[in-house]
Scaffold this active site. Sequence first.
Site, PDB file in Angstrom:
ATOM      1  N   LYS A  70      -3.403   5.184   6.661  1.00 14.24           N
ATOM      2  CA  LYS A  70      -3.743   5.669   8.004  1.00 14.24           C
ATOM      3  C   LYS A  70      -3.710   7.195   8.064  1.00 14.24           C
ATOM      4  CE  LYS A  70      -1.873   1.809  10.595  1.00 14.24           C
ATOM      5  NZ  LYS A  70      -1.700   1.022   9.364  1.00 14.24           N
ATOM      6  N   CYS A 129     -11.891  -8.613  14.630  1.00 12.54           N
ATOM      7  CA  CYS A 129     -10.796  -8.751  13.657  1.00 12.54           C
ATOM      8  C   CYS A 129     -11.134  -8.071  12.326  1.00 12.54           C
ATOM      9  CB  CYS A 129     -10.530 -10.232  13.417  1.00 12.54           C
ATOM     10  SG  CYS A 129      -9.244 -10.526  12.205  1.00 12.54           S
ATOM     11  N   CYS A 161      -4.389 -18.252  14.472  1.00 13.36           N
ATOM     12  CA  CYS A 161      -4.367 -17.308  15.599  1.00 13.36           C
ATOM     13  C   CYS A 161      -4.500 -18.130  16.880  1.00 13.36           C
ATOM     14  CB  CYS A 161      -5.551 -16.351  15.526  1.00 13.36           C
ATOM     15  SG  CYS A 161      -5.630 -15.407  13.994  1.00 13.36           S
ATOM     16  N   ASP A 195      -7.975   4.136   9.638  1.00 13.49           N
ATOM     17  CA  ASP A 195      -7.500   3.619   8.354  1.00 13.49           C
ATOM     18  C   ASP A 195      -8.517   4.053   7.316  1.00 13.49           C
ATOM     19  OD1 ASP A 195      -5.308   2.052   7.423  1.00 13.49           O
ATOM     20  OD2 ASP A 195      -5.663   0.708   9.123  1.00 13.49           O
ATOM     21  N   ARG A 218       0.836  -1.219   0.000  1.00 12.59           N
ATOM     22  CA  ARG A 218       0.000   0.000   0.000  1.00 12.59           C
ATOM     23  C   ARG A 218       0.858   1.251   0.000  1.00 12.59           C
ATOM     24  NH1 ARG A 218      -3.879  -0.296   4.695  1.00 12.59           N
ATOM     25  NH2 ARG A 218      -4.901  -1.698   3.250  1.00 12.59           N
ATOM     26  N   TYR A 219       1.846   1.278   0.873  1.00 12.88           N
ATOM     27  CA  TYR A 219       2.705   2.462   0.981  1.00 12.88           C
ATOM     28  C   TYR A 219       3.991   2.202   0.200  1.00 12.88           C
ATOM     29  CZ  TYR A 219      -0.372   3.218   5.010  1.00 12.88           C
ATOM     30  OH  TYR A 219      -1.456   3.371   5.815  1.00 12.88           O
ATOM     31  N   ARG A 253       6.838   0.318   2.587  1.00 14.52           N
ATOM     32  CA  ARG A 253       6.580  -0.837   3.443  1.00 14.52           C
ATOM     33  C   ARG A 253       5.479  -1.725   2.904  1.00 14.52           C
ATOM     34  NH1 ARG A 253       5.026   3.966   5.346  1.00 14.52           N
ATOM     35  NH2 ARG A 253       3.064   4.222   6.477  1.00 14.52           N
ATOM     36  N   ARG A 311      -9.586  -8.614   9.644  1.00 15.92           N
ATOM     37  CA  ARG A 311      -9.380  -9.590   8.557  1.00 15.92           C
ATOM     38  C   ARG A 311     -10.318 -10.781   8.746  1.00 15.92           C
ATOM     39  NH1 ARG A 311      -3.346  -8.746   8.797  1.00 15.92           N
ATOM     40  NH2 ARG A 311      -3.105  -6.923   7.468  1.00 15.92           N
ATOM     41  N   ASP A 369     -12.214  -0.422  12.213  1.00 13.40           N
ATOM     42  CA  ASP A 369     -12.444  -0.311  10.775  1.00 13.40           C
ATOM     43  C   ASP A 369     -13.882  -0.716  10.448  1.00 13.40           C
ATOM     44  OD1 ASP A 369      -9.792   0.436   9.990  1.00 13.40           O
ATOM     45  OD2 ASP A 369      -9.174  -1.596  10.498  1.00 13.40           O
ATOM     46  N   CYS A 373     -10.530 -13.170  17.282  1.00 12.65           N
ATOM     47  CA  CYS A 373     -11.076 -11.967  17.914  1.00 12.65           C
ATOM     48  C   CYS A 373     -12.311 -11.518  17.146  1.00 12.65           C
ATOM     49  CB  CYS A 373     -10.025 -10.855  17.887  1.00 12.65           C
ATOM     50  SG  CYS A 373      -8.426 -11.405  18.494  1.00 12.65           S
TER      51      CYS A 373
HETATM   52  S1  SF4 Z   1      -7.120  -9.703  15.366  1.00  7.83           S
HETATM   53 FE1  SF4 Z   1      -7.635 -11.204  13.773  1.00  7.83          FE
HETATM   54  S2  SF4 Z   1      -5.678 -11.867  12.965  1.00  7.83           S
HETATM   55 FE2  SF4 Z   1      -5.258 -10.862  14.920  1.00  7.83          FE
HETATM   56  S3  SF4 Z   1      -5.207 -12.531  16.436  1.00  7.83           S
HETATM   57 FE3  SF4 Z   1      -7.294 -11.699  16.388  1.00  7.83          FE
HETATM   58  S4  SF4 Z   1      -8.391 -12.977  14.916  1.00  7.83           S
HETATM   59 FE4  SF4 Z   1      -6.233 -13.314  14.593  1.00  7.83          FE
END
Ligand code: SF4
Length: 347
Positions: free
Chosen positions: A317, A110, A103, A310, A90-91, A94, A112, A273, A107
């Site tokens: 960001k 998350c 994981c 973001d 993206r940048y 980096r 993603r 996000d 979470c």
């Molecule tokens: S935020 Fe998403 S990628 Fe990061 S540990 Fe939690 S579930 Fe996994």
Amino acid sequence: MSKSEFANSVSEAARFLGIAPPSDLEEVEKHYPVMISSYYLSLIRNQENLRQDPVWRQCMPDRQELEDQVSDFDPLAEEEQMAAPKLIHRYVDRVVLLATGKCATRCRFCFRKRTWANGTELKDITQDELEAVCAYLRKNPAVREVLVSGGDPLMLSARKLKNLLEKISGIPSIEVIRVGSRVPVTFPQLLTAEKAEILAAFPSLWLMTHFNHPNEVTPEAVKACMRVIHKGVPVLNQTVLMAGVNDNAAVLEKLFRKLIASRIKPHYLFHIDPVRGVRHFSTGIDKGLEILREFRPRLSSLAVPTFAIDLPEGGGKVALQPDYEVNGKYPSVTDKHLIGYEERPES
Ligand code: SF4
């Protein structure tokens, strides 16, 4: 790791907690599966009102995850910005490398979630993919920094982690490697002495942790971070501001104070996000600015992170500070950029 170290469903988590399984969450876990380490479950303290517990809210499903059917799964356009297998560019200077989909705990917030929704999981990066990534980096020497992310890179075996870091650090133009991990928070015992040794072997490596609440900064978590800090690895933390978890200046102050006392620098405080299935955690940008304003007279700059959002569509960001607010507007951000960052919907 034994199977008993993880709850893979709401009913397994309930059994661990010694409660009757909540009956209204089956549909949610079909879409967004449950996987929680027994260590992280043990941090749930609010027995009177489990659903208000900050750890429960971060790891147990919520019906509101299914209510949002309008937001995008990938509003930051990560898939569009894939320049090589599992490499987001993206940048200019980096890139982000998705080293694994594993994981230590899934979470609920998350960003993603698309990579593990509906039973999918990104596989560990293969040797061929890693070679393709390295070839891309060699062709693009303007890239100086690689953020190794996922999933959680510390879930890779020690052998795979070492191999990956050696390959990347062997590219002459790469000056810095950042490893982003929530393992110190959700299963700190997995940051073993062996893995700490591996991380510390790379002098330009930084570890980015992801503590969101002071209840997560346990003696075990601090011990895990100290394994790398004592070997000279700098540790920064990023926190996501979340409704019902930490959208409160006193809670965040306690978190940031605990972190700096352990030599972990609070780096970013992110607004959530606008990703499908996580919008119920949104606080609105003003809440973050209000908290920052409260910090000013009483919290050292060492403890105050940069508040940022973001931008959608891969815009990157943007840091926000209360001083920059003019007539209720955020001059560096246009109205278009703010789509998706409004107050969370009423539940
Ligand atoms: S935020 Fe998403 S990628 Fe990061 S540990 Fe939690 S579930 Fe996994």
